[in-house]
Scaffold this motif. Structure first.
Motif, PDB file in Angstrom:
ATOM      1  N   THR A   1       0.815  -1.220   0.000  1.00  0.00           N
ATOM      2  CA  THR A   1       0.000   0.000   0.000  1.00  0.00           C
ATOM      3  C   THR A   1       0.843   1.262   0.000  1.00  0.00           C
ATOM      4  O   THR A   1       0.494   2.259  -0.637  1.00  0.00           O
ATOM      5  CB  THR A   1      -0.928   0.019   1.238  1.00  0.00           C
ATOM      6  OG1 THR A   1      -1.712  -1.172   1.249  1.00  0.00           O
ATOM      7  CG2 THR A   1      -1.843   1.229   1.221  1.00  0.00           C
ATOM      8  N   VAL A   2       1.982   1.226   0.708  1.00  0.00           N
ATOM      9  CA  VAL A   2       2.799   2.427   0.905  1.00  0.00           C
ATOM     10  C   VAL A   2       4.234   2.155   0.481  1.00  0.00           C
ATOM     11  O   VAL A   2       4.835   1.155   0.891  1.00  0.00           O
ATOM     12  CB  VAL A   2       2.771   2.875   2.381  1.00  0.00           C
ATOM     13  CG1 VAL A   2       3.646   4.107   2.578  1.00  0.00           C
ATOM     14  CG2 VAL A   2       1.354   3.166   2.825  1.00  0.00           C
ATOM     15  N   GLN A   3       4.794   3.058  -0.332  1.00  0.00           N
ATOM     16  CA  GLN A   3       6.199   2.979  -0.699  1.00  0.00           C
ATOM     17  C   GLN A   3       7.052   3.718   0.333  1.00  0.00           C
ATOM     18  O   GLN A   3       6.590   4.670   0.964  1.00  0.00           O
ATOM     19  CB  GLN A   3       6.431   3.587  -2.086  1.00  0.00           C
ATOM     20  CG  GLN A   3       5.783   2.832  -3.229  1.00  0.00           C
ATOM     21  CD  GLN A   3       6.027   3.532  -4.558  1.00  0.00           C
ATOM     22  OE1 GLN A   3       5.325   4.477  -4.893  1.00  0.00           O
ATOM     23  NE2 GLN A   3       7.029   3.074  -5.291  1.00  0.00           N
ATOM     24  N   LEU A   4       8.307   3.284   0.470  1.00  0.00           N
ATOM     25  CA  LEU A   4       9.209   3.897   1.442  1.00  0.00           C
ATOM     26  C   LEU A   4      10.446   4.419   0.717  1.00  0.00           C
ATOM     27  O   LEU A   4      11.109   3.679  -0.019  1.00  0.00           O
ATOM     28  CB  LEU A   4       9.621   2.870   2.508  1.00  0.00           C
ATOM     29  CG  LEU A   4      10.435   3.379   3.691  1.00  0.00           C
ATOM     30  CD1 LEU A   4       9.657   4.410   4.492  1.00  0.00           C
ATOM     31  CD2 LEU A   4      10.835   2.211   4.600  1.00  0.00           C
ATOM     32  N   PHE A   5      10.747   5.715   0.903  1.00  0.00           N
ATOM     33  CA  PHE A   5      11.916   6.335   0.274  1.00  0.00           C
ATOM     34  C   PHE A   5      12.769   7.025   1.326  1.00  0.00           C
ATOM     35  O   PHE A   5      12.244   7.638   2.258  1.00  0.00           O
ATOM     36  CB  PHE A   5      11.489   7.393  -0.760  1.00  0.00           C
ATOM     37  CG  PHE A   5      10.664   6.868  -1.899  1.00  0.00           C
ATOM     38  CD1 PHE A   5      11.272   6.264  -2.994  1.00  0.00           C
ATOM     39  CD2 PHE A   5       9.287   6.980  -1.882  1.00  0.00           C
ATOM     40  CE1 PHE A   5      10.509   5.792  -4.055  1.00  0.00           C
ATOM     41  CE2 PHE A   5       8.516   6.517  -2.925  1.00  0.00           C
ATOM     42  CZ  PHE A   5       9.135   5.914  -4.023  1.00  0.00           C
ATOM     43  N   SER A   6      14.079   6.943   1.152  1.00  0.00           N
ATOM     44  CA  SER A   6      14.994   7.713   1.997  1.00  0.00           C
ATOM     45  C   SER A   6      15.053   9.144   1.468  1.00  0.00           C
ATOM     46  O   SER A   6      15.030   9.370   0.257  1.00  0.00           O
ATOM     47  CB  SER A   6      16.395   7.105   1.990  1.00  0.00           C
ATOM     48  OG  SER A   6      16.380   5.817   2.570  1.00  0.00           O
ATOM     49  N   ILE A   7      15.139  10.086   2.370  1.00  0.00           N
ATOM     50  CA  ILE A   7      15.198  11.487   1.971  1.00  0.00           C
ATOM     51  C   ILE A   7      16.477  11.744   1.171  1.00  0.00           C
ATOM     52  O   ILE A   7      17.509  11.117   1.426  1.00  0.00           O
ATOM     53  CB  ILE A   7      15.117  12.418   3.202  1.00  0.00           C
ATOM     54  CG1 ILE A   7      14.679  13.821   2.794  1.00  0.00           C
ATOM     55  CG2 ILE A   7      16.430  12.445   3.974  1.00  0.00           C
ATOM     56  CD1 ILE A   7      14.228  14.693   3.954  1.00  0.00           C
ATOM     57  N   CYS A   8      16.408  12.609   0.183  1.00  0.00           N
ATOM     58  CA  CYS A   8      17.570  12.913  -0.662  1.00  0.00           C
ATOM     59  C   CYS A   8      18.342  14.082  -0.063  1.00  0.00           C
ATOM     60  O   CYS A   8      17.812  15.200   0.016  1.00  0.00           O
ATOM     61  CB  CYS A   8      17.124  13.275  -2.077  1.00  0.00           C
ATOM     62  SG  CYS A   8      16.220  11.975  -2.926  1.00  0.00           S
ATOM     63  N   GLU A   9      19.563  13.844   0.370  1.00  0.00           N
ATOM     64  CA  GLU A   9      20.386  14.933   0.882  1.00  0.00           C
ATOM     65  C   GLU A   9      20.749  15.885  -0.261  1.00  0.00           C
ATOM     66  O   GLU A   9      20.979  15.465  -1.398  1.00  0.00           O
ATOM     67  CB  GLU A   9      21.652  14.385   1.530  1.00  0.00           C
ATOM     68  CG  GLU A   9      21.396  13.507   2.754  1.00  0.00           C
ATOM     69  CD  GLU A   9      20.807  14.284   3.916  1.00  0.00           C
ATOM     70  OE1 GLU A   9      21.000  15.527   3.962  1.00  0.00           O
ATOM     71  OE2 GLU A   9      20.147  13.666   4.773  1.00  0.00           O
ATOM     72  N   ILE A  10      20.809  17.170   0.052  1.00  0.00           N
ATOM     73  CA  ILE A  10      21.023  18.189  -0.977  1.00  0.00           C
ATOM     74  C   ILE A  10      22.324  17.958  -1.745  1.00  0.00           C
ATOM     75  O   ILE A  10      22.367  18.041  -2.974  1.00  0.00           O
ATOM     76  CB  ILE A  10      21.027  19.589  -0.339  1.00  0.00           C
ATOM     77  CG1 ILE A  10      19.686  19.860   0.347  1.00  0.00           C
ATOM     78  CG2 ILE A  10      21.308  20.661  -1.385  1.00  0.00           C
ATOM     79  CD1 ILE A  10      19.650  21.144   1.141  1.00  0.00           C
ATOM     80  N   HIS A  11      23.397  17.628  -1.020  1.00  0.00           N
ATOM     81  CA  HIS A  11      24.697  17.474  -1.683  1.00  0.00           C
ATOM     82  C   HIS A  11      24.734  16.254  -2.604  1.00  0.00           C
ATOM     83  O   HIS A  11      25.546  16.183  -3.521  1.00  0.00           O
ATOM     84  CB  HIS A  11      25.815  17.368  -0.636  1.00  0.00           C
ATOM     85  CG  HIS A  11      25.739  16.132   0.203  1.00  0.00           C
ATOM     86  ND1 HIS A  11      24.977  16.069   1.363  1.00  0.00           N
ATOM     87  CD2 HIS A  11      26.322  14.902   0.061  1.00  0.00           C
ATOM     88  CE1 HIS A  11      25.102  14.862   1.891  1.00  0.00           C
ATOM     89  NE2 HIS A  11      25.899  14.142   1.127  1.00  0.00           N
ATOM     90  N   GLU A  12      23.828  15.284  -2.373  1.00  0.00           N
ATOM     91  CA  GLU A  12      23.833  14.068  -3.181  1.00  0.00           C
ATOM     92  C   GLU A  12      23.222  14.281  -4.565  1.00  0.00           C
ATOM     93  O   GLU A  12      23.516  13.540  -5.502  1.00  0.00           O
ATOM     94  CB  GLU A  12      23.066  12.965  -2.451  1.00  0.00           C
ATOM     95  CG  GLU A  12      23.733  12.507  -1.148  1.00  0.00           C
ATOM     96  CD  GLU A  12      22.888  11.486  -0.413  1.00  0.00           C
ATOM     97  OE1 GLU A  12      21.735  11.264  -0.838  1.00  0.00           O
ATOM     98  OE2 GLU A  12      23.368  10.935   0.586  1.00  0.00           O
ATOM     99  N   ILE A  13      22.359  15.291  -4.696  1.00  0.00           N
ATOM    100  CA  ILE A  13      21.671  15.483  -5.976  1.00  0.00           C
ATOM    101  C   ILE A  13      22.111  16.759  -6.678  1.00  0.00           C
ATOM    102  O   ILE A  13      21.629  17.058  -7.778  1.00  0.00           O
ATOM    103  CB  ILE A  13      20.141  15.526  -5.775  1.00  0.00           C
ATOM    104  CG1 ILE A  13      19.752  16.636  -4.782  1.00  0.00           C
ATOM    105  CG2 ILE A  13      19.621  14.188  -5.299  1.00  0.00           C
ATOM    106  CD1 ILE A  13      18.267  16.811  -4.637  1.00  0.00           C
ATOM    107  N   ALA A  14      23.020  17.520  -6.064  1.00  0.00           N
ATOM    108  CA  ALA A  14      23.481  18.765  -6.683  1.00  0.00           C
ATOM    109  C   ALA A  14      24.123  18.467  -8.040  1.00  0.00           C
ATOM    110  O   ALA A  14      25.033  17.652  -8.153  1.00  0.00           O
ATOM    111  CB  ALA A  14      24.475  19.468  -5.769  1.00  0.00           C
ATOM    112  N   GLY A  15      23.622  19.088  -9.088  1.00  0.00           N
ATOM    113  CA  GLY A  15      24.175  18.906 -10.426  1.00  0.00           C
ATOM    114  C   GLY A  15      23.794  17.608 -11.100  1.00  0.00           C
ATOM    115  O   GLY A  15      24.230  17.324 -12.209  1.00  0.00           O
TER     116      GLY A  15
END
Length: 681
Positions: free
Chosen positions: A166-180
């Motif tokens: 019923t529910v998916q689980l995601f880890s929060i994306c740290e800002i430095h991990e997705i920069a660029g």
């Protein structure tokens, strides 16, 4: 698509708007807060949005810088949530995503990213129980949980309860991990015709009446309430002045000011320099100083602790008195004793009144007078209805036409929303009122949290030895209990009676919200030949009579608890009155093990579950009550003289053990008695 509809105003109108330092963006300019942030990034790119905590200092983050991070984060979550959004666009049902994480820059960027995707954000308290979180997910039909690292295990248990399919689980994306990471920064949001009035956020109640209640809020709610200050001529700070807030982002005040006011106005915010919800008094003062804050937003319990600390360190009073706009407080009533001390040191106070369902209803004047610090004046054009009751007391209702209230708290055909609050008109001050109580039995604590006594009392009264149980705690931080024994208990040994009462309290605490738990020192058992708990003919407790009858008993309990909560003086074994520790075995590993055992006992878990050396006590699930108990246990078992602030400043088992070892080596406040876990019992 790489952006929402930018604005309802022309570029010329917006240029004129932003040419004034005291501007505010409202529903004439945008439909959503996400659109407002994009406007700020375009028209005021170099203005500071927020001071982000970084180690022991602050880093000013401009709208341009933060918006760039938001765009990258939006693209990332667009990919992760694409099946959910595609299904929602096909069905026309707006999707809901839960967020469970610490209040920090990543949380803020994630919220704005989800806003730009136009999904409902279900803001979950990090204090929520498993049962409470399951209830919130089911009530809001949340399809996914975005979770911070510290809460992944908790979220996994919740997902298992709800149903993994019923529910998916995601880890929060740290800002430095997705920069660029996403060069194009493109994304596809959920499409809807009425973005300003549809449900955009869910902020839940504290669970004082059992399970937490989800309160649905729109962008128009957020924009109207965040702009209450300038709309009604209130200067919370000067334009561009920093506002320090001690409120998590899953709380309506924290969200309104960090995600609303800081975007819609020239009003940067700052959080204390801490990684947890609990902030030490010294840390808060340091944060105010480094941020050069003009004002502080806090609940009364924070101010109570701050005043007690400053009475021990009077040289630091200048930090508060130097704040030009003083302190804004809300969520509960501020005690007169605390207010008198603050005002005597030249710290202006301003009262704010409202609740999540109704939004902000009134403000007090910024004042240095103890006679009117607790008063509020309701905003006139909100059309608040005051129904007279008795002795100049009125019950407060909010009409459907009230622009600050949530559209979703009114049922079909309902024109008035009952706040259940009673207010009293202040003689000599026209149109000013003070809050005097509630129309139900809810106990409102000094920090704004609420306790429903009926459920806990019923559980305690299940014991055959207990005839009646009455909870107290209005205006206090902790809940206390008065127990009336059944006549049949006269033949039972006193030790068995005490054990039975303690077991009944333990049973109640298992279902109680953390802030409602009853501590052993705050339990009073009435003598058989003493007063009885007053009840109506229906068997309900007469709260007013009970409060009057047991006022001295309850006050004595809190005074005794406050005294016993103070650090113990070191035991002196030496002939000159100084601690004698030459023969004490005090290796670091031994201290770590003992702290771990004490913490495990308080949390009612196995010590091996607390092996993570980098985790803080708060990560393990400790709250302010646990910290008080742990402080007392350490002082009692080690003979030291520490305060709660030391634990906040050294919040992990290893850090605290190292600090205690250093105290021992320096010969100040050192252990002089054997370490024992029984100290927490």
């Amino acid at each position: 698509m790489s952006g929402a509809k930018l604005a309802k105003s022309t570029p010329e109108e917006l240029n004129t708007l932003f040419s004034h330092s005291d501007f505010f963006i409202d529903l004439h300019h945008v439909d959503t807060i996400a659109e407002a942030f994009e406007l700020r990034a375009k028209y005021t790119p170099k203005q500071v949005y927020m001071l982000f905590p970084s180690l022991n200092t602050y880093v000013p983050a401009t709208f341009s810088e933060v918006f760039d991070g938001i765009e990258h984060c939006t693209a990332e979550w667009s990919i992760k949530l694409s099946p959910l959004i595609e299904q929602a666009n096909a069905t026309g049902v707006k999707p809901c995503v839960a967020l469970l994480a610490d209040s920090n820059p990543t949380y803020i960027v994630t919220c704005f990213a989800l806003m730009r995707l136009n999904v409902i954000i279900n803001l979950i308290s990090t204090r929520a129980s498993t049962a409470g979180m399951v209830h919130l997910l089911q009530e809001t039909d949340s399809k996914a949980i975005i979770v911070g690292q510290a809460y992944e295990q908790h979220a996994a248990r919740v997902r298992e309860e709800v149903g993994e399919e019923t529910v998916q689980l995601f880890s929060i994306c740290e800002i430095h991990e997705i920069a660029g990471k996403h060069a194009t920064k493109s994304y596809t949001p959920f499409c809807e015709p009425e973005p300003s009035t549809s449900v955009a956020f869910v902020i839940h109640s504290s669970g004082s009446t059992g399970l937490p209640h989800p309160i649905r809020l729109s962008n128009s709610y957020m924009i109207n309430n965040a702009n209450s200050g300038p709309k009604y001529g209130l200067d919370i700070t000067s334009p561009g002045g920093v506002f320090m807030q001690v409120a998590p982002l899953f709380h309506v005040l924290g969200f309104l000011y960090a995600m609303g006011r800081a975007v819609l106005q020239n009003a940067p915010s700052a959080f204390p320099l801490t990684k947890t919800l609990l902030v030490s008094d010294n840390n808060l003062l340091l944060s105010l100083e480094l941020a050069k804050a003009q004002a502080l937003l806090a609940v009364p319990s924070t101010l109570d602790n701050l005043v007690k600390y400053l009475q021990q360190v009077p040289a630091r009073w200048n930090v508060l008195s130097n704040m030009e706009y003083g302190i804004c407080y809300g969520g509960a009533s501020l005690g007169r004793a605390t207010a008198e001390v603050l005002l005597a040191h030249g710290v202006p106070l301003r009262n704010m009144y409202g609740c999540t369902e109704t939004g902000i209803l009134g403000f007090g004047e910024r004042t240095l007078s103890v006679d009117n610090y607790a008063s509020v004046r309701f905003v006139k054009d909100l059309n608040i209805v005051l129904e007279p009751r008795e002795d100049n007391v009125f019950e407060l209702f909010v009409p459907r036409s009230h622009p600050n209230a949530s559209e979703y708290v009114f049922t079909a055909g309902q024109d008035l929303y009952a706040t259940k609050d009673f207010v009293r008109a202040i003689p000599g001050l026209k149109d000013y009122y003070e809050l005097v109580g509630r129309s139900d039995d809810i106990l409102v604590h000094v920090n704004g949290e609420k306790t429903s006594p009926l459920i806990l009392e019923e559980i305690i009264e299940r014991s055959p030895l207990i005839r009646k149980a009455a909870l107290f705690g209005a205006g206090q931080l902790y809940t206390s209990l008065v127990v009336e024994l059944d006549p049949s208990a006269k033949s039972v040994p006193i030790y068995d009676i005490v054990e039975e009462v303690e077991q009944s309290v333990s049973n109640a605490n298992k279902v109680a919200p953390k802030h409602s738990r009853i501590l052993k020192p705050l339990v009073h058992i009435l003598p058989f030949d003493g007063p009885t708990i007053p009840c109506s003919h229906k068997g309900n407790i007469s709260r007013k009579n009970a409060n009057q009858m047991f006022a001295s008993v309850v006050e004595a309990m809190y005074n005794r608890f406050a005294t016993e909560s103070k650090p113990h003086a070191p035991v002196t074994n030496g002939t000159n009155g100084t601690p004698d520790t030459n023969d004490i075995d005090f290796p670091l590993k031994h201290v770590q093990q003992r702290i771990q055992q004490m913490a495990a006992y308080l949390l009612q878990v196995e010590p091996d579950t607390l092996n993570d050396s980098k985790a803080t006590f708060m990560d393990f699930g400790m709250d302010s009550i646990h910290i008080v108990q742990l402080t007392n246990a350490i002082n009692k078992s080690m003979g030291v003289n520490i305060t709660q602030s030391l634990i906040y400043e050294h919040p992990s088992i290893n850090d605290l053990a190292q600090e205690l070892a250093q105290i021992h080596e320096k010969g100040s406040s050192v252990p002089t008695v054997p370490l024992k876990v029984d100290a927490v019992k």
